[in-house]
Design a protein around this motif. Structure first.
Motif, PDB file in Angstrom:
ATOM      1  N   LYS A 216       1.171  -1.212  -0.026  1.00 19.94           N
ATOM      2  CA  LYS A 216       0.077  -0.171  -0.270  1.00 19.94           C
ATOM      3  C   LYS A 216       0.896   1.455  -0.262  1.00 19.94           C
ATOM      4  N   GLY A 217       2.262   0.733   0.065  1.00 17.27           N
ATOM      5  CA  GLY A 217       3.120   2.291  -0.025  1.00 17.27           C
ATOM      6  C   GLY A 217       3.552   3.538   1.166  1.00 17.27           C
ATOM      7  N   LEU A 218       3.575   1.914   1.964  1.00 19.82           N
ATOM      8  CA  LEU A 218       3.162   3.036   3.311  1.00 19.82           C
ATOM      9  C   LEU A 218       4.876   2.843   3.666  1.00 19.82           C
ATOM     10  N   ASP A 219       5.264   3.699   4.464  1.00 16.05           N
ATOM     11  CA  ASP A 219       6.763   4.326   4.971  1.00 16.05           C
ATOM     12  C   ASP A 219       6.886   2.908   5.757  1.00 16.05           C
ATOM     13  N   PRO A 220       8.380   2.442   4.860  1.00 13.88           N
ATOM     14  CA  PRO A 220       8.370   1.094   6.171  1.00 13.88           C
ATOM     15  C   PRO A 220       9.711   1.174   7.353  1.00 13.88           C
ATOM     16  N   GLU A 221       9.198   2.150   7.934  1.00  9.53           N
ATOM     17  CA  GLU A 221       9.575   2.506   9.282  1.00  9.53           C
ATOM     18  C   GLU A 221       8.406   2.424  10.175  1.00  9.53           C
TER      19      GLU A 221
END
Length: 347
Positions: A216-221
């Motif tokens: 979904k393209g969320l920030d990896p952290e």
């Protein structure tokens, strides 16, 4: 964000969070009560726990606080323990290589001189024979004390000095780490112990959730934080019992290696005809066919140390895991040190 949290709960990560909260409850109430009144440790413990972030370990290392504790322990052993052990070895070598050979000479000369003074008497009564043995023993004892003082190599003083250096340092660091673990806002409660692994089902759910959120393209952290699986932390007791058993086994191994090294040295001294402190019935300087039995004090000490190694296992099950990291690292360093000296002794 609300949709993400609902999606996280639907995938079963709420159960993982409940696992984490469950482990947070596994703290020793006895530990909290013991150190609650020791307020002077608070600033020292807080400064100690800030060090991993100051050194840049937080965010760059998967287990920053565990790594820091291991490194700190090794540095303390290198700075404090290694010089102390080297000093102890020098004194022990002086005792074995210089003092004992001189003692062996006096051990022959003093009884011979006393016997020569009574050689002219044809018949020596039992009372005079007892008096002669007492005179020889007193002379040998005085000479033993003189040689110990002359060469400054008292074994008792060497042992007590080494203990006076190591034991307070070990207790102080243990108290600081324990205090840091029981603080309400302790950062140790956010680092899972490295030797724990999650349940296979929960791990599979977390992996699937992580993959979905990444797609979904969320920030990896942010994904990592949302899908992080809870477990026993450095502030909790160890539910796996792995480290308590490891600490006890290492302590027992160190005791046995120390006993072997001491017995090996005594065997070498006997082979060279070098005796120890004078005995009350000693009237001859010649070494016997068999080595003298180990002194009672040494046997009692060995028994106490073995019992301590066994008792350390149930004690270790009641303390925070951060203490187990420190104890295990210290025991490993001692094991490596003992193996090094045992190998030199065997050469």
């Amino acid at each position: 964000m609300l949709r993400i949290l609902r999606h996280r709960s639907a995938l079963g990560l709420g159960a993982a969070r409940s696992v984490n909260l469950g482990y947070y409850g596994m703290r020793s109430k006895h530990t909290d009560a013991t150190l609650a009144h020791v307020t002077w440790l608070d600033p020292l413990a807080r400064h100690l726990l800030v060090m991993p972030e100051t050194l840049g370990l937080v965010g760059t290392c998967p287990y920053p606080y565990t790594t820091f504790i291991v490194g700190m322990t090794l540095i303390l052993r290198l700075v404090v323990s290694v010089p102390t052990v080297a000093w102890q070895r020098r004194r022990n070598d002086k005792f074995t290589q210089i003092m004992l050979p001189e003692w062996a000479v006096w051990k022959r000369q003093i009884p011979a001189a006393a016997l020569s003074r009574h050689a002219r008497q044809q018949d020596i009564s039992k009372e005079k024979r007892v008096q002669l043995h007492r005179e020889i023993h007193c002379a040998l004892t005085e000479k033993w004390k003189h040689l110990i003082k002359l060469h400054d190599c008292s074994p008792l003083r060497t042992t007590l000095t080494s203990l006076a250096v190591h034991i307070p340092l070990f207790i102080l660091v243990s108290m600081l780490l324990q205090k840091g673990a029981i603080m309400g806002d302790s950062v140790l409660a956010h680092e899972i112990v490295p030797w724990w692994s999650p349940d296979a089902t929960v791990a599979a759910q977390a992996s699937a959730s992580q993959q979905i959120l990444q797609e979904k393209g969320l920030d990896p952290e942010l994904v990592r934080r949302l899908t992080q699986i809870g477990g026993p932390t450095l502030a909790d007791t160890d539910p796996t019992r792995i480290m308590p058993v490891a600490v006890g086994a290492l302590n027992m191994a160190n005791v046995e290696i120390g006993n072997w090294t001491r017995q090996r040295r005594r065997a070498k001294e006997h082979a060279l005809g070098l005796g120890s402190a004078p005995k009350s019935n000693e009237g001859s300087a010649e070494p016997g066919p068999e080595p003298e039995p180990e002194p009672l004090r040494s046997r009692v000490l060995s028994t106490v140390l073995r019992a301590g190694a066994v008792i350390s296992i149930p004690i270790a099950t009641q303390v925070p895991a951060v203490l187990l990291v420190y104890w295990a690292t210290s025991a490993c360093a001692t094991f490596a040190q003992n193996m090094y000296f045992a190998r030199k002794e065997a050469e």
